[in-house]
Design a protein around this motif. Sequence first.
Motif, mmCIF file in Angstrom:
data_model
loop_
_atom_site.group_PDB
_atom_site.id
_atom_site.type_symbol
_atom_site.label_atom_id
_atom_site.label_comp_id
_atom_site.label_asym_id
_atom_site.label_seq_id
_atom_site.Cartn_x
_atom_site.Cartn_y
_atom_site.Cartn_z
ATOM 1 N N ARG A 168 -8.070 3.351 -6.758
ATOM 2 C CA ARG A 168 -7.130 3.352 -5.628
ATOM 3 C C ARG A 168 -6.550 1.961 -5.420
ATOM 4 N NH1 ARG A 168 -6.851 7.557 -2.061
ATOM 5 N NH2 ARG A 168 -6.275 6.143 -0.388
ATOM 6 N N LEU A 225 -2.698 0.967 -5.401
ATOM 7 C CA LEU A 225 -2.119 0.435 -4.174
ATOM 8 C C LEU A 225 -1.296 -0.821 -4.416
ATOM 9 C CD1 LEU A 225 -4.920 0.895 -1.519
ATOM 10 C CD2 LEU A 225 -2.609 1.804 -1.440
ATOM 11 N N CYS A 274 2.235 -0.205 -4.536
ATOM 12 C CA CYS A 274 2.823 0.552 -3.421
ATOM 13 C C CYS A 274 2.904 -0.232 -2.115
ATOM 14 C CB CYS A 274 2.000 1.808 -3.170
ATOM 15 S SG CYS A 274 1.924 2.935 -4.561
ATOM 16 N N ILE A 329 5.122 0.636 1.241
ATOM 17 C CA ILE A 329 4.480 1.035 2.493
ATOM 18 C C ILE A 329 4.988 0.155 3.627
ATOM 19 C CG2 ILE A 329 2.273 1.168 3.737
ATOM 20 C CD1 ILE A 329 0.973 1.856 1.006
ATOM 21 N N PHE A 342 1.138 2.716 8.836
ATOM 22 C CA PHE A 342 0.532 3.513 7.772
ATOM 23 C C PHE A 342 -0.634 2.739 7.166
ATOM 24 C CE2 PHE A 342 4.805 5.181 8.172
ATOM 25 C CZ PHE A 342 4.573 6.542 8.198
ATOM 26 N N ASP A 392 -3.713 3.398 7.157
ATOM 27 C CA ASP A 392 -4.681 4.226 6.438
ATOM 28 C C ASP A 392 -4.283 4.410 4.978
ATOM 29 O OD1 ASP A 392 -2.524 5.728 7.477
ATOM 30 O OD2 ASP A 392 -3.649 7.593 7.281
ATOM 31 N N TRP A 393 -3.006 4.252 4.650
ATOM 32 C CA TRP A 393 -2.558 4.356 3.266
ATOM 33 C C TRP A 393 -3.003 3.154 2.440
ATOM 34 C CZ3 TRP A 393 3.155 6.412 3.102
ATOM 35 C CH2 TRP A 393 3.204 7.677 3.698
ATOM 36 N N ARG A 394 -3.283 2.041 3.113
ATOM 37 C CA ARG A 394 -3.690 0.826 2.408
ATOM 38 C C ARG A 394 -5.186 0.794 2.102
ATOM 39 N NH1 ARG A 394 0.015 -1.273 6.228
ATOM 40 N NH2 ARG A 394 1.804 -2.214 5.199
ATOM 41 N N ARG A 401 -9.193 9.857 2.082
ATOM 42 C CA ARG A 401 -9.388 10.637 3.304
ATOM 43 C C ARG A 401 -9.734 12.078 2.984
ATOM 44 N NH1 ARG A 401 -4.448 10.737 6.619
ATOM 45 N NH2 ARG A 401 -3.428 10.979 4.626
#
Length: 115
Positions: free
Chosen positions: A61, A65, A68, A72, A83, A85-87, A92
């Motif tokens: 991940r 990341l 990205c 983000i 966002f 939680d995306w980092r 999840r």
Amino acid sequence: MWRRADYQRLFAPAPTGSLRAGAAAGSLAPPQVWRRASRPLVAALQHGRTQPRPRLGAPQREALLDGCLDDIALLESVLSESFDDWRSTQGRGSFAERAAASSAQTSGAAQPPTS
């Protein structure tokens, strides 16, 4: 021995034009209609896969990341939402797992522990 399905997966072009046309048509229909109509398309795209995708480990991940983070940040600035939680390098869970947990929370049932 080659089966037709194997050949189609390896050599047949992806049906992107059909998917885009279907998505455009579906955007005009009520959600109940396009959800029902999309089920066979999704099943065809998944090629009969019934198991969920394998989970990514934290190093995988983190590697993904890196490419990205700028996007983000741009999305956050455009939408004025966080966002964070995306980092995270921790997943999840799948959509089905998150939906079940949300449903359990709403109904007051105990949630299964996540790993």
